[in-house]
Design an enzyme around this catalytic site. Structure first.
Site, short mmCIF file in Angstrom:
data_model
loop_
_atom_site.label_atom_id
_atom_site.label_comp_id
_atom_site.label_asym_id
_atom_site.label_seq_id
_atom_site.Cartn_x
_atom_site.Cartn_y
_atom_site.Cartn_z
N THR A 133 0.92 -1.25 -0.15
CA THR A 133 -0.06 0.04 0.08
C THR A 133 0.83 1.31 -0.02
O THR A 133 2.01 1.36 0.45
CB THR A 133 -1.02 0.03 1.39
OG1 THR A 133 -1.53 1.23 1.40
CG2 THR A 133 -0.21 -0.45 2.58
N ASP A 134 0.29 2.49 -0.49
CA ASP A 134 1.01 3.72 -0.24
C ASP A 134 1.23 4.27 1.09
O ASP A 134 1.94 5.09 1.40
CB ASP A 134 0.38 4.70 -1.33
CG ASP A 134 -1.06 4.96 -1.02
OD1 ASP A 134 -1.71 4.37 0.08
OD2 ASP A 134 -1.68 5.95 -1.68
N GLU A 135 0.15 3.60 1.99
CA GLU A 135 0.28 4.16 3.51
C GLU A 135 1.57 3.79 4.02
O GLU A 135 1.66 4.58 5.30
CB GLU A 135 -0.85 3.67 4.07
CG GLU A 135 -2.20 3.62 3.39
CD GLU A 135 -3.50 3.47 4.47
OE1 GLU A 135 -3.22 3.52 5.80
OE2 GLU A 135 -4.65 3.76 4.09
N TYR A 159 -1.93 -0.36 10.91
CA TYR A 159 -2.45 -1.00 9.58
C TYR A 159 -0.83 -0.79 8.97
O TYR A 159 -0.49 -1.69 8.32
CB TYR A 159 -3.66 -0.57 9.08
CG TYR A 159 -3.44 -0.87 7.60
CD1 TYR A 159 -3.49 -2.20 7.08
CD2 TYR A 159 -3.48 0.04 6.50
CE1 TYR A 159 -3.34 -2.48 5.60
CE2 TYR A 159 -3.41 -0.25 5.12
CZ TYR A 159 -3.38 -1.65 4.78
OH TYR A 159 -3.33 -1.85 3.41
N LYS A 163 2.06 -3.41 7.34
CA LYS A 163 2.13 -3.52 6.11
C LYS A 163 3.61 -3.20 5.94
O LYS A 163 4.39 -3.86 4.72
CB LYS A 163 1.24 -2.55 5.38
CG LYS A 163 -0.01 -2.96 5.16
CD LYS A 163 -0.24 -4.46 4.58
CE LYS A 163 0.01 -4.69 3.08
NZ LYS A 163 -0.44 -5.93 2.36
P1 NAD Z 1 -9.83 -7.08 2.13
O1 NAD Z 1 -9.78 -6.86 3.71
O2 NAD Z 1 -10.90 -6.74 1.31
O3 NAD Z 1 -9.38 -8.60 1.90
C1 NAD Z 1 -8.40 -9.44 2.74
C2 NAD Z 1 -8.59 -10.79 2.33
O4 NAD Z 1 -7.70 -11.46 2.91
C3 NAD Z 1 -9.93 -11.42 2.87
O5 NAD Z 1 -10.69 -12.24 1.86
C4 NAD Z 1 -9.58 -12.31 4.21
O6 NAD Z 1 -10.20 -13.27 4.61
C5 NAD Z 1 -8.14 -12.45 3.75
N1 NAD Z 1 -7.45 -13.00 4.89
C6 NAD Z 1 -7.17 -12.25 5.96
N2 NAD Z 1 -6.33 -12.83 7.01
C7 NAD Z 1 -5.68 -13.99 6.14
C8 NAD Z 1 -4.74 -14.84 6.63
N3 NAD Z 1 -4.13 -14.97 7.78
N4 NAD Z 1 -4.80 -16.00 5.98
C9 NAD Z 1 -5.36 -15.93 4.53
N5 NAD Z 1 -6.34 -15.04 4.28
C10 NAD Z 1 -6.52 -13.96 5.01
O7 NAD Z 1 -8.27 -6.44 1.75
P2 NAD Z 1 -8.35 -5.73 0.26
O8 NAD Z 1 -8.84 -4.33 0.16
O9 NAD Z 1 -8.86 -6.51 -0.84
O10 NAD Z 1 -6.68 -5.60 0.23
C11 NAD Z 1 -5.97 -6.54 -0.44
C12 NAD Z 1 -4.47 -6.34 -0.20
O11 NAD Z 1 -4.36 -5.12 -0.97
C13 NAD Z 1 -3.97 -5.99 1.08
O12 NAD Z 1 -2.76 -6.79 1.29
C14 NAD Z 1 -4.08 -4.52 1.27
O13 NAD Z 1 -3.11 -4.10 2.24
C15 NAD Z 1 -3.71 -4.14 -0.19
N6 NAD Z 1 -4.28 -2.82 -0.53
C16 NAD Z 1 -5.21 -2.40 -0.50
C17 NAD Z 1 -5.73 -1.22 -0.77
C18 NAD Z 1 -7.18 -0.98 -0.71
O14 NAD Z 1 -7.46 0.31 -1.32
N7 NAD Z 1 -8.25 -1.90 -0.52
C19 NAD Z 1 -5.05 -0.22 -1.48
C20 NAD Z 1 -3.56 -0.98 -1.84
C21 NAD Z 1 -3.31 -1.98 -1.18
O1 DAU Z 2 -4.32 4.10 0.57
C1 DAU Z 2 -4.45 2.50 0.47
C2 DAU Z 2 -5.27 2.13 1.50
O2 DAU Z 2 -6.77 2.71 1.22
C3 DAU Z 2 -5.14 0.58 1.59
O3 DAU Z 2 -3.91 0.26 2.07
C4 DAU Z 2 -6.23 0.23 2.91
O4 DAU Z 2 -6.13 -1.06 2.99
C5 DAU Z 2 -7.72 0.83 2.25
O5 DAU Z 2 -8.65 0.49 3.56
C6 DAU Z 2 -7.69 2.14 2.43
O6 DAU Z 2 -7.31 2.89 3.45
P1 DAU Z 2 -8.02 4.37 3.88
O7 DAU Z 2 -8.15 4.45 5.18
O8 DAU Z 2 -7.37 5.28 3.01
O9 DAU Z 2 -9.75 3.87 3.45
P2 DAU Z 2 -10.99 4.08 4.09
O10 DAU Z 2 -12.07 3.69 3.09
O11 DAU Z 2 -11.01 3.66 5.43
O12 DAU Z 2 -10.98 5.92 4.15
C7 DAU Z 2 -10.80 6.65 3.04
C8 DAU Z 2 -10.71 8.21 3.54
O13 DAU Z 2 -12.03 8.46 4.21
C9 DAU Z 2 -9.98 8.28 4.83
O14 DAU Z 2 -9.30 9.45 4.89
C10 DAU Z 2 -10.67 8.14 6.10
C11 DAU Z 2 -12.21 8.83 5.40
N1 DAU Z 2 -13.38 8.03 5.90
C12 DAU Z 2 -13.50 6.70 5.94
C13 DAU Z 2 -14.68 6.15 6.45
C14 DAU Z 2 -14.97 4.58 6.56
C15 DAU Z 2 -14.42 8.97 6.31
O15 DAU Z 2 -14.31 10.12 6.45
N2 DAU Z 2 -15.64 8.34 6.98
C16 DAU Z 2 -15.84 7.04 6.93
O16 DAU Z 2 -16.94 6.50 7.51
#
Ligand code: NAD
Ligand code: DAU
Length: 353
Positions: A133-135, A159, A163
């Site tokens: 992730t970019d985080e 988180y 990562k």
């Molecule tokens: P998500 O939470 O939707 O899905 C995670 C999946 O991993 C789930 O299906 C869960 O059951 C599985 N899981 C959790 N723990 C596990 C374990 N111990 N063994 C096997 N499976 C397990 O997450 P996502 O949003 O799909 O993110 C996927 C990946 O991409 C993560 O590594 C996250 O850090 C990264 N990522 C997410 C975003 C985003 O915006 N969502 C952006 C950049 C990177």
């Molecule tokens: O940047 C990549 C990341 O993006 C991933 O690594 C994470 O797995 C993914 O969950 C996401 O993280 P964020 O914290 O950015 O996503 P989230 O959707 O939780 O929140 C997006 C922005 O909106 C953040 O600034 C918090 C804000 N927010 C979120 C929720 C759930 C609100 O203002 N209200 C809300 O109810």
């Protein structure tokens, strides 16, 4: 040939598996623990597809991973599995340390054992791609340039710290053991199958349910949004042509303040599914307490991926967000299965002792 995808029942992982099988004939072993974030409904379109083998299990279970790698003759591992929600990591960091750090370590150990036993040709062709992730880079001021791959790591939440630790382990396994790794650091994804605890699906769901749309703090925090299938195409490209040991930033050049994202969602919903009383969904917007340690701005410079591997996103924010709202309107049953808890019933029935 077979690839092992971990976390393939989650948001991005399930999109990736569907996308992969639409582009390749190569089989996928999908290893997912089915935590609250894993949802087999996401994979319904693959029912009956013999190329998809779903296994419920933990990336931290080295014996299981070793068996799957050997049984299927896996040629690449793509690690999506993680605890992914920042707010949950603030409430309870333990699961994040366990899966994202210890789990990734155990996975790497199982992969290293398998990879070191392959013949020379298979060892050279093998890949371990870590989805990050970019985080991990921390927070940017409003005028700072976007994160490039040289940006220092400065994670601010449990988180992102977990990562970051996993990224360092992956890097170390390349440097020390020569494991052929690739790492991608992507910005915020959105699109189908996004769990309705995250901003975009939560706002769509709450709007339609007549509930408040919670905006943390002043709503001026900035995220760089990428449509999920563009993330999938970037991962396919890095897997095919990425340079071993390198990291690639992935992003959409779509920096948006949260409040503008919510306003856009309300405007699209006003058009596609107007409220019965004629008022705008924007009247449901509600400012709430800020997230502790809330990062102010993320922005990704994906120039390396474009220059070196020729990747560009296909969607703009405007096209992607419209598709996303339409998908949620067409898939209300999918949302209902989650919000009602029905989606867990299959897991309980299927894996009852
Ligand atoms: P998500 O939470 O939707 O899905 C995670 C999946 O991993 C789930 O299906 C869960 O059951 C599985 N899981 C959790 N723990 C596990 C374990 N111990 N063994 C096997 N499976 C397990 O997450 P996502 O949003 O799909 O993110 C996927 C990946 O991409 C993560 O590594 C996250 O850090 C990264 N990522 C997410 C975003 C985003 O915006 N969502 C952006 C950049 C990177
Ligand atoms: O940047 C990549 C990341 O993006 C991933 O690594 C994470 O797995 C993914 O969950 C996401 O993280 P964020 O914290 O950015 O996503 P989230 O959707 O939780 O929140 C997006 C922005 O909106 C953040 O600034 C918090 C804000 N927010 C979120 C929720 C759930 C609100 O203002 N209200 C809300 O109810």
């Amino acid at each position: 040939m077979t690839i092992l995808v971990t976390g393939g029942a989650g948001f991005i992982g399930s999109n990736f598996v569907i996308d992969w099988l639409a582009h390749h004939d190569e089989a996928v072993v999908n290893l997912d623990l089915l935590t609250y974030a894993g949802n087999v409904d996401n994979l319904a379109s693959l029912e009956g597809d013999a190329r998809h083998h779903f296994v419920r299990g933990d990336i931290g279970d080295s014996a299981l991973v070793a068996r799957l790698l050997a049984e299927h003759g896996v040629r690449a591992v793509l690690n999506f599995a993680a605890e992914s929600h920042v707010d949950r990591s603030i409430e309870g960091p333990g699961a994040f340390i366990q899966t994202n750090i210890v789990g990734t370590f155990n996975l790497l150990e199982a992969v290293r054992g398998y990879w070191s036993g392959l013949d020379d040709e298979a060892r050279a062709a093998f890949r371990f791609l870590h989805v990050s992730t970019d985080e991990v880079y921390g927070s940017l001021s409003s005028d700072a340039p976007a994160f490039d791959e040289q940006h220092r790591y400065e994670p601010n939440s449990p988180y992102s710290a977990s990562k970051a630790a996993s990224d360092h382990l992956v890097r170390a396994y390349h440097h020390t053991y020569g494991l052929p790794v690739l790492t991608t650091n992507c910005s915020n994804n959105y699109g189908p199958y996004h769990f309705p605890e995250k901003l975009i699906p939560l706002v769509i769901h709450n709007a339609l349910a007549g509930k408040p749309l919670p905006i943390y703090g002043d709503g001026q925090q900035i995220r760089d949004w990428l449509y999920v299938t563009d993330h999938c195409s970037a991962i396919r490209r890095v897997l095919a042509a990425g340079k071993l040991g390198e990291t690639y930033n992935v992003g959409g050049c779509n920096e948006k303040a949260n409040i503008d994202v919510v306003r856009t969602l309300c405007a699209i919903l006003d058009e596609l599914r107007p409220r019965a009383d004629g008022a705008s969904y924007a009247t449901q917007m509600s400012f709430v307490k800020d997230r502790p340690g809330h990062d102010r701005r993320y922005a990704i410079d994906a120039g390396k991926l474009e220059r070196e591997l020729g990747w560009r996103p296909a969607e703009t924010f405007e096209t992607g967000i419209r598709k996303t709202v339409a998908w949620y309107l067409d898939n209300q049953q999918w949302v209902h299965n989650i919000t009602s808890g029905h989606y867990r019933e299959w897991v309980e029935r299927q894996y009852a002792q």
